[in-house]
Write an enzyme that holds these catalytic residues in place. Structure first.
Site, short mmCIF file in Angstrom:
data_model
loop_
_atom_site.label_atom_id
_atom_site.label_comp_id
_atom_site.label_asym_id
_atom_site.label_seq_id
_atom_site.Cartn_x
_atom_site.Cartn_y
_atom_site.Cartn_z
N LYS A 31 1.36 -1.30 -0.05
CA LYS A 31 0.04 0.03 -0.40
C LYS A 31 1.03 1.55 -0.11
CE LYS A 31 -4.43 -2.53 2.36
NZ LYS A 31 -4.56 -1.41 3.50
N HIS A 91 0.75 5.93 3.54
CA HIS A 91 -0.25 6.68 3.83
C HIS A 91 0.33 7.74 5.30
CE1 HIS A 91 -4.38 8.23 5.78
NE2 HIS A 91 -4.52 7.74 4.91
N HIS A 103 0.93 7.44 8.74
CA HIS A 103 2.40 7.30 9.03
C HIS A 103 3.02 8.26 9.51
CE1 HIS A 103 0.28 3.56 7.35
NE2 HIS A 103 1.03 3.36 8.44
#
Length: 531
Positions: free
Chosen positions: A137, A140, A143
């Site tokens: 992924k 984001h 994080h």
């Protein structure tokens, strides 16, 4: 440094109070800079020495005066007075100037860290695990806080002499890989995976989740893929390994932009065997209970409280997150949007920061021509991002503001970078002619004394941050230091001043820049020399 003065004061107090000097060191604190002139440099709080707190304020005041009367001025302390429950000490001004500036220059990046406040602290092997994005992924923005907080803690512990190992505990195991494995088999393209791995895997993940919601056979295939993965199926494992390797390559590129590195990339997959051992151990102790749905749960309350039931295994025998790691929460960032709308990915934020900072720098007439304006813009922008995040307590949520983040004045990361660049420019312009010996008598102006008093406090600020792992103490200190430097820069001119005055002032500004750089680096900020 401050601890040398503390040691001298503690020595005199020791003789009067009949206490070991070591017991008094941490009770003697540097006084925060005040707008009032000629305040004390250190103070001893009587509260910290009294066995209990049942004394009235008037009683404490009497004791403070009695103690002060028994103490004498010497070559270090030039004046002793009392405050509200305190005994105050003023350091000989020339000695203060000479000692602080020499210590900053001699200790360099270790200034403040050699303090007696840290004596007796055992050196340890410390593991700092942070960031922890989910493999396959894109990184984001959620994080980001974990990444910069963990980096700060690792930097601080390393600076204090501990042996630090930085671990990125990746979310690289779980049912999402069943979905990704099935999704790649259905919609994946090898060329897209190689050219833009995280974007392609993200698109696959969105598409397969949609398909699984509408088609039970897709959901079943995903479940079967993860079962094969947990059982060590070679084909499933090979595809998972490819996803993991490509993801880490992409993460390393983004971490480099953040000036963050890791000693080890671990993850949930490391514990896939250990999680089975945990389940067996729970079962052997009679703690593992099967539900009517076939899942395995543990009652954490001990009295069948439904709110304390933890599911540790699915009905098909595959493990869940709870068997693989421990989560420590912190506040969230609110309102982080780009011009295009809602932000999902950190790289979008970094690109937006770089672009806006370049535009800001181009609009300022005083901006110097830079060799690599993009790199400078990114470093300044990252400083702005980190300072906005670290100004408050880590457990607090905070509202992200693009307008505030780019302000060059006020309590911002841009202001810190601007101050550092400005002071570096002074050294470049005048350093060759004036940075030799200096006359301490030339630094007795209130602006000079305020800076010296503030430099005294750096070790206390580092000590406080080392105790509660909160970066806000260092942030507040550096912002105050920069404001003091800005005031001094307007009044303590170097150009056209007599050589010994110019040299003394340049030493003072060099000390400010050195400590400013040290603090910024601890926070994870790379100081810029031009902007």
């Amino acid at each position: 440094m401050a601890c040398g003065f503390r040691r001298s004061i503690a020595g005199q107090l020791s003789r009067v109070l009949d206490l070991p000097p070591e017991n008094l060191i941490k009770s003697i604190s540097a006084v925060p800079v005040s707008r009032k002139e000629e305040v004390a440099d250190f103070q001893l709080s009587l509260d910290s020495l009294l066995a209990n707190n049942n004394h009235s304020s008037s009683d404490i005041q009497v004791q403070a005066k009695r103690l002060a009367e028994k103490l004498k001025c010497d070559t270090v302390v030039s004046e002793i007075s009392t405050g509200r429950g305190t005994v105050n000490f003023k350091i000989n001004r020339e000695l203060l100037t000479k000692t602080v500036l020499q210590q900053v220059i001699e200790d360099g990046s270790k200034y403040g860290l050699k303090s007696e406040l840290f004596s007796g602290v055992p050196q340890k092997k410390i593991v700092v695990e942070f960031s922890s994005p989910n493999i396959a992924k894109k990184f984001h923005v959620g994080h980001l806080r974990s990444t910069i907080i963990g980096n700060f803690i690792a930097n601080l512990k390393e600076a204090l002499g501990h042996q630090v190992t930085r671990i990125n505990y990746l979310g690289d195991w779980g049912m999402q890989f069943g979905l990704l494995g099935t999704g790649f088999q259905l919609f994946g393209y090898e060329e897209k995976l190689q050219s833009n791995p995280l974007q392609h895997l993200f698109e696959i993940y969105v598409q397969v989740n949609k398909e699984a919601a509408d088609d039970k056979s897709v959901a079943k295939s995903a479940q079967e893929f993860f079962q094969r993965l947990e059982l060590g199926d070679a084909q499933a494992f090979s595809l998972w390994q490819k996803f993991r390797d490509l993801s880490i390559e992409e993460y390393i590129r983004i971490y480099k932009r953040l000036d963050v590195y890791f000693d080890e990339y671990s993850g949930e997959s490391f514990y896939r065997e250990k999680s089975r051992e945990i389940l067996k151990l729970l079962d052997s102790k009679g703690l593992l209970k099967k539900t009517v749905k076939g899942t395995a749960v543990v009652d954490l309350s001990g009295n069948s409280d439904p709110s304390s039931i933890c599911t540790v295994m699915r009905s098909d025998g595959t493990s869940l997150y709870a068997t693989r790691c421990q989560h420590v929460p912190f506040g969230v960032v609110q309102g982080m949007k780009t011009r295009r709308g809602d932000v999902t990915f950190l790289e979008d934020v970094l690109n937006e920061i770089q672009l806006r900072m370049l535009q800001n720098m181009a609009s300022i007439k005083t901006t110097k021509k830079l060799e690599n304006p993009q790199e400078t813009a990114e470093k300044v922008g990252l400083a702005a991002l980190i300072i906005q995040d670290f100004r408050g307590a880590l457990l607090s949520d905070y509202q992200f503001s693009w307008d505030r983040i780019f302000q060059s004045r006020g309590d911002t990361g841009v202001f810190l970078q601007y101050t550092h660049a400005r002071l570096h420019s002074l050294e470049e312009t005048f350093g060759c002619g004036y940075l030799n010996d200096f006359n301490t008598a030339c630094l007795q102006e209130p602006q000079s004394v305020s800076i010296l008093q503030h430099l005294l406090r750096f070790d206390e600020v580092l000590y406080r941050s080392s105790q509660d792992l909160q970066p806000r103490h260092i942030v507040s200190y550096l912002l105050t230091l920069s404001h003091l430097a800005a005031v001094a820069h307007k009044t303590l001119h170097i150009k056209d001043s007599p050589p010994e005055v110019a040299g003394a002032r340049l030493h003072l500004f060099k000390a400010v820049r050195s400590v400013l750089a040290n603090g910024m680096k601890l926070l994870g900020i790379t100081p810029v020399c031009r902007m």
